[in-house]
Design a protein around this motif. Structure first.
Motif, PDB file in Angstrom:
ATOM      1  N   LEU A 221     -45.699  28.515 -31.775  1.00 31.46           N
ATOM      2  CA  LEU A 221     -46.418  28.549 -33.048  1.00 31.46           C
ATOM      3  C   LEU A 221     -47.628  27.621 -33.043  1.00 31.46           C
ATOM      4  O   LEU A 221     -48.692  27.965 -33.573  1.00 31.46           O
ATOM      5  CB  LEU A 221     -45.470  28.183 -34.192  1.00 31.46           C
ATOM      6  N   THR A 222     -47.475  26.434 -32.458  1.00 35.89           N
ATOM      7  CA  THR A 222     -48.597  25.494 -32.404  1.00 35.89           C
ATOM      8  C   THR A 222     -49.744  26.064 -31.571  1.00 35.89           C
ATOM      9  O   THR A 222     -50.917  25.958 -31.954  1.00 35.89           O
ATOM     10  CB  THR A 222     -48.143  24.155 -31.802  1.00 35.89           C
ATOM     11  N   SER A 223     -49.407  26.677 -30.450  1.00 36.74           N
ATOM     12  CA  SER A 223     -50.446  27.244 -29.589  1.00 36.74           C
ATOM     13  C   SER A 223     -51.109  28.457 -30.214  1.00 36.74           C
ATOM     14  O   SER A 223     -52.189  28.872 -29.779  1.00 36.74           O
ATOM     15  CB  SER A 223     -49.859  27.621 -28.224  1.00 36.74           C
ATOM     16  N   HIS A 224     -50.492  29.033 -31.262  1.00 33.22           N
ATOM     17  CA  HIS A 224     -51.062  30.193 -31.940  1.00 33.22           C
ATOM     18  C   HIS A 224     -51.730  29.819 -33.270  1.00 33.22           C
ATOM     19  O   HIS A 224     -51.925  30.675 -34.124  1.00 33.22           O
ATOM     20  CB  HIS A 224     -49.985  31.250 -32.174  1.00 33.22           C
ATOM     21  N   GLY A 225     -52.026  28.552 -33.418  1.00 38.11           N
ATOM     22  CA  GLY A 225     -52.877  28.160 -34.523  1.00 38.11           C
ATOM     23  C   GLY A 225     -52.192  27.653 -35.767  1.00 38.11           C
ATOM     24  O   GLY A 225     -52.859  27.352 -36.759  1.00 38.11           O
ATOM     25  N   LEU A 226     -50.856  27.522 -35.769  1.00 34.52           N
ATOM     26  CA  LEU A 226     -50.189  27.005 -36.957  1.00 34.52           C
ATOM     27  C   LEU A 226     -50.313  25.488 -37.004  1.00 34.52           C
ATOM     28  O   LEU A 226     -50.226  24.816 -35.966  1.00 34.52           O
ATOM     29  CB  LEU A 226     -48.710  27.398 -36.971  1.00 34.52           C
ATOM     30  N   SER A 227     -50.499  24.962 -38.186  1.00 34.88           N
ATOM     31  CA  SER A 227     -50.531  23.514 -38.345  1.00 34.88           C
ATOM     32  C   SER A 227     -49.133  22.945 -38.136  1.00 34.88           C
ATOM     33  O   SER A 227     -48.132  23.669 -38.181  1.00 34.88           O
ATOM     34  CB  SER A 227     -51.023  23.153 -39.747  1.00 34.88           C
ATOM     35  N   VAL A 228     -49.062  21.639 -37.933  1.00 33.91           N
ATOM     36  CA  VAL A 228     -47.768  20.987 -37.737  1.00 33.91           C
ATOM     37  C   VAL A 228     -46.869  21.190 -38.951  1.00 33.91           C
ATOM     38  O   VAL A 228     -45.664  21.422 -38.825  1.00 33.91           O
ATOM     39  CB  VAL A 228     -47.973  19.489 -37.453  1.00 33.91           C
ATOM     40  N   SER A 229     -47.451  21.154 -40.136  1.00 31.59           N
ATOM     41  CA  SER A 229     -46.660  21.336 -41.355  1.00 31.59           C
ATOM     42  C   SER A 229     -46.062  22.739 -41.424  1.00 31.59           C
ATOM     43  O   SER A 229     -44.891  22.905 -41.797  1.00 31.59           O
ATOM     44  CB  SER A 229     -47.530  21.077 -42.588  1.00 31.59           C
ATOM     45  N   LEU A 230     -46.849  23.734 -41.064  1.00 26.50           N
ATOM     46  CA  LEU A 230     -46.333  25.109 -41.080  1.00 26.50           C
ATOM     47  C   LEU A 230     -45.246  25.303 -40.031  1.00 26.50           C
ATOM     48  O   LEU A 230     -44.259  26.013 -40.265  1.00 26.50           O
ATOM     49  CB  LEU A 230     -47.469  26.100 -40.866  1.00 26.50           C
ATOM     50  N   GLY A 284     -50.920  32.536 -37.124  1.00 25.47           N
ATOM     51  CA  GLY A 284     -51.630  31.619 -38.002  1.00 25.47           C
ATOM     52  C   GLY A 284     -52.149  32.307 -39.243  1.00 25.47           C
ATOM     53  O   GLY A 284     -52.002  31.800 -40.359  1.00 25.47           O
ATOM     54  N   ARG A 285     -52.745  33.488 -39.070  1.00 24.91           N
ATOM     55  CA  ARG A 285     -53.270  34.231 -40.216  1.00 24.91           C
ATOM     56  C   ARG A 285     -52.136  34.764 -41.083  1.00 24.91           C
ATOM     57  O   ARG A 285     -52.248  34.815 -42.308  1.00 24.91           O
ATOM     58  CB  ARG A 285     -54.145  35.392 -39.727  1.00 24.91           C
ATOM     59  N   ALA A 286     -51.018  35.175 -40.447  1.00 27.12           N
ATOM     60  CA  ALA A 286     -49.900  35.733 -41.210  1.00 27.12           C
ATOM     61  C   ALA A 286     -49.263  34.677 -42.096  1.00 27.12           C
ATOM     62  O   ALA A 286     -49.008  34.900 -43.287  1.00 27.12           O
ATOM     63  CB  ALA A 286     -48.860  36.323 -40.257  1.00 27.12           C
ATOM     64  N   PHE A 287     -49.006  33.485 -41.551  1.00 28.38           N
ATOM     65  CA  PHE A 287     -48.336  32.441 -42.317  1.00 28.38           C
ATOM     66  C   PHE A 287     -49.255  31.808 -43.350  1.00 28.38           C
ATOM     67  O   PHE A 287     -48.796  31.321 -44.372  1.00 28.38           O
ATOM     68  CB  PHE A 287     -47.785  31.364 -41.373  1.00 28.38           C
ATOM     69  N   SER A 288     -50.543  31.792 -43.086  1.00 29.07           N
ATOM     70  CA  SER A 288     -51.478  31.181 -44.031  1.00 29.07           C
ATOM     71  C   SER A 288     -51.824  32.100 -45.190  1.00 29.07           C
ATOM     72  O   SER A 288     -52.410  31.658 -46.180  1.00 29.07           O
ATOM     73  CB  SER A 288     -52.763  30.780 -43.306  1.00 29.07           C
ATOM     74  N   GLY A 289     -51.471  33.386 -45.079  1.00 32.98           N
ATOM     75  CA  GLY A 289     -51.759  34.333 -46.139  1.00 32.98           C
ATOM     76  C   GLY A 289     -53.074  35.063 -45.979  1.00 32.98           C
ATOM     77  O   GLY A 289     -53.473  35.833 -46.866  1.00 32.98           O
ATOM     78  N   ALA A 290     -53.757  34.868 -44.836  1.00 31.91           N
ATOM     79  CA  ALA A 290     -55.053  35.515 -44.617  1.00 31.91           C
ATOM     80  C   ALA A 290     -54.927  37.028 -44.498  1.00 31.91           C
ATOM     81  O   ALA A 290     -55.901  37.757 -44.710  1.00 31.91           O
ATOM     82  CB  ALA A 290     -55.711  34.942 -43.357  1.00 31.91           C
ATOM     83  N   GLN A 291     -53.723  37.492 -44.148  1.00 32.73           N
ATOM     84  CA  GLN A 291     -53.497  38.933 -44.002  1.00 32.73           C
ATOM     85  C   GLN A 291     -52.830  39.536 -45.233  1.00 32.73           C
ATOM     86  O   GLN A 291     -52.365  40.664 -45.181  1.00 32.73           O
ATOM     87  CB  GLN A 291     -52.639  39.196 -42.753  1.00 32.73           C
ATOM     88  N   GLY A 292     -52.767  38.788 -46.319  1.00 33.21           N
ATOM     89  CA  GLY A 292     -52.185  39.297 -47.547  1.00 33.21           C
ATOM     90  C   GLY A 292     -50.861  38.635 -47.857  1.00 33.21           C
ATOM     91  O   GLY A 292     -50.161  38.135 -46.968  1.00 33.21           O
ATOM     92  N   SER A 293     -50.516  38.640 -49.154  1.00 33.39           N
ATOM     93  CA  SER A 293     -49.287  37.964 -49.591  1.00 33.39           C
ATOM     94  C   SER A 293     -48.039  38.657 -49.066  1.00 33.39           C
ATOM     95  O   SER A 293     -47.032  38.002 -48.772  1.00 33.39           O
ATOM     96  CB  SER A 293     -49.248  37.895 -51.117  1.00 33.39           C
ATOM     97  N   ALA A 294     -48.072  39.991 -48.938  1.00 34.82           N
ATOM     98  CA  ALA A 294     -46.898  40.719 -48.449  1.00 34.82           C
ATOM     99  C   ALA A 294     -46.590  40.325 -47.009  1.00 34.82           C
ATOM    100  O   ALA A 294     -45.422  40.086 -46.642  1.00 34.82           O
ATOM    101  CB  ALA A 294     -47.135  42.223 -48.554  1.00 34.82           C
TER     102      ALA A 294
END
Length: 424
Positions: A221-230, A284-294
Motif C-alpha cells: 500500500l505504501t509503494s502504491h501511494g497511500l499515506s501512512v495514516s491510510l 491511492g486514488r481508490a482509498f482517497s475517494g478520487a475515483q468516487g465515493s462508491a
C-alpha cells in the motif's frame, strides 16, 4: 477475568501491541526506503521460521526456568531485537532480528496460554480464553493508532515500542500471581496425525494467507501511494474483520458442514485478491475517494472482509480435524495442525518473494488467491466423497493464533487421561 490474571493480560496486551506495530512499520520503512516486495517477504519468512521454532522450544524452556522467568526473558529478548532494528539498516540484519523476535513472541504466547489455562476456573476457561483473544485483537488494532497519530513520523517511535516490551517484563516480574508448575515432559514422542485432508489444507492456507497479507500489505500500500495514516486504517480494518467474524463463524461451523464454511471463507479471500489485482496501482486514488465515493466504500470494505475471511480459517479447520480425530489423539492432531500452519507461514512469504521477481506487484494477490483456490478444490473433492460427522464436536472459540488451539487440545487430552484414571 480472574484477578490473578490481570497482570498477564496487561503484559500480553503491551507485547502484542508492540509486535503488531513493528510488523506494520517494517513494511512502510522498506517501501519508503526503496526496498522491494521480495525484501519484506524474506523478512516475514524469517520471522515465521523463528516463530515456529519458538512454539516447540517454549515448553522445555518453561519447565527448566519457570513460567515467569521464561516470559520475562522472551519479552526482554524481543526488546533487544527492536533496538537492533533501530540501530541496523539492511535486509539481512532485519531478517535475522525478526527471526529471533519471532521465537521470542512465540514463547511469550505459549507461556501466556499455559498460565491462563492454569489459573482460569475450569467452568469458565472458554470465556477467559475468548477474552484473552479479544484483548490481543484490540492490541493489534490499537497498534495502528500510532500511525494515525504520528503519520510518517511514527518510525521515530520505534524505541517506544521497545519500552512497551520492557514495561511488560516489569509487570510480569512483580505480579503476585502464582506461576504454574509444569509437569516433566514425557519420554513418548508425539506423532503427526491429520484425520482430515481439508483441515490440514485449511491450517496450511491459514498460515500462508495471514502471514503473507499482514507482512506484505503495508509495503504494498505504501509503494502504491497511500499515506501512512491510510495504511494504518487499512490494517485496523483487517484486524477489525477478525474480531467481528471470529465468534459468528465459530457458531456457523457448529451448525453446518465445516467444509462448506471453509469454502465460504476462501471465496471472499479470492475475490478481494482479484479486486486488488484489478485496481492495480490505483489504490491511492481508490482509498482517497478520487475515483468516487462508491469505489472508496468498497476499498475500505475489502480489508475488513479479507480479515473476516482469513483469520477464522484456522479454528474452523481445527474443529473439523477434531471431529474426525480418534479418541486420545487430540495432542497429535493439534501438533500436526500447528506444524502445517507454521509451514504455511514460511511458504507464503517465500512464494510471494519468488513470484515478485516474475509478476511484480501482483505477487501477493496471485499467491494468496491460488492458495485459497487450491483449498476450495480440496474441500469440494472431499465433500463429494466423505459425509460430514452426524454429531460434530462443538467448535472451540476462535483463537488469536494456533498456539491457543494447541493448548486447548492439551487440556482435552489431560481431561481424557483424568477420566480414564481409576478413582478420578
Amino acid at each position: 477475568m480472574p484477578k490473578q490474571l490481570s497482570a498477564l493480560f496487561v503484559a500480553s496486551f503491551l507485547v502484542n501491541l508492540a509486535n503488531a506495530a513493528i510488523s506494520t512499520m517494517l513494511g512502510i520503512l522498506i517501501a519508503t526506503g526503496g526496498g522491494s516486495q521480495g525484501d519484506v517477504s524474506f523478512i516475514a519468512a524469517a520471522y515465521s521460521i523463528g516463530f515456529g521454532l519458538g512454539c516447540f522450544a517454549a515448553p522445555n524452556l518453561a519447565r527448566r526456568s519457570g513460567v515467569i522467568r521464561t516470559y520475562a526473558a522472551a519479552a526482554a529478548i524481543a526488546t533487544i531485537t527492536i533496538i537492533g532494528l533501530e540501530a541496523l539498516d539492511n535486509t539481512l540484519a532485519w531478517a535475522a532480528l525478526r527471526f529471533v523476535m519471532g521465537a521470542a513472541i512465540a514463547t511469550v504466547l505459549a507461556v501466556s496460554d499455559t498460565w491462563i489455562n492454569y489459573e482460569a476456573p475450569k467452568d469458565r476457561r472458554g470465556q477467559v480464553i475468548a477474552l484473552y483473544s479479544i484483548v490481543l485483537g484490540l492490541a493489534s488494532i490499537g497498534s495502528q493508532l500510532v500511525f494515525l497519530w504520528m503519520g510518517s513520523d511514527a518510525e521515530s517511535l520505534i524505541l517506544y515500542f521497545a519500552a512497551l516490551m520492557n514495561i511488560a517484563v516489569a509487570v510480569i516480574a512483580v505480579t503476585k500471581s502464582e506461576q504454574p508448575v509444569l509437569p516433566p515432559a514425557t519420554s513418548a514422542k508425539i506423532t503427526l496425525n491429520i484425520p482430515s485432508p481439508t483441515a490440514g489444507a485449511g491450517a496450511f492456507v491459514s498460515g500462508f494467507s495471514a502471514t503473507s497479507i499482514i507482512s506484505v500489505l503495508p509495503f504494498y500500500l505504501t509503494s502504491h501511494g497511500l499515506s501512512v495514516s491510510l495504511v494504518a486504517i487499512v490494517i485496523m480494518l483487517l484486524y477489525g474483520g477478525r474480531l467481528f467474524a471470529q465468534w459468528p463463524v465459530g457458531i456457523l461451523s457448529d451448525r453446518v458442514d465445516r467444509r462448506l464454511v471453509i469454502i465460504s471463507l476462501a471465496i471472499p479471500a479470492i475475490l478481494v485478491m482479484i479486486a486488488a489485482a484489478v485496481i492495480g496501482d490505483g489504490e491511492g486514488r481508490a482509498f482517497s475517494g478520487a475515483q468516487g465515493s462508491a469505489v472508496q466504500v468498497l476499498a475500505f470494505l475489502a480489508p475488513f472482509l479479507c480479515g473476516a475471511a482469513i483469520f477464522p480459517l484456522y479454528s474452523v479447520s481445527s474443529a473439523l480435524a477434531f471431529d474426525r480425530a480418534a479418541d486420545g489423539t487430540t495432542t497429535e492432531v493439534s501438533s500436526t495442525l500447528l506444524l502445517l500452519y507454521s509451514i504455511g507461514s514460511v511458504v507464503g512469504p517465500t512464494a510471494v518473494m519468488i513470484a515478485s521477481t516474475a509478476i511484480g506487484d501482483y505477487a501477493l494477490q496471485a499467491c494468496v488467491g491460488a492458495a485459497n483456490l487450491a483449498l476450495i478444490i480440496v474441500a469440494f473433492s472431499r465433500l463429494s466423497r466423505i459425509k460430514a460427522p452426524e454429531d460434530p464436536s462443538p467448535s472451540v472459540p476462535v483463537p488469536e493464533n494456533s498456539l491457543k488451539m494447541v493448548q486447548e487440545a492439551g487440556n482435552i487430552s489431560e481431561e481424557e487421561v483424568q477420566d480414564a484414571t481409576p478413582g478420578s
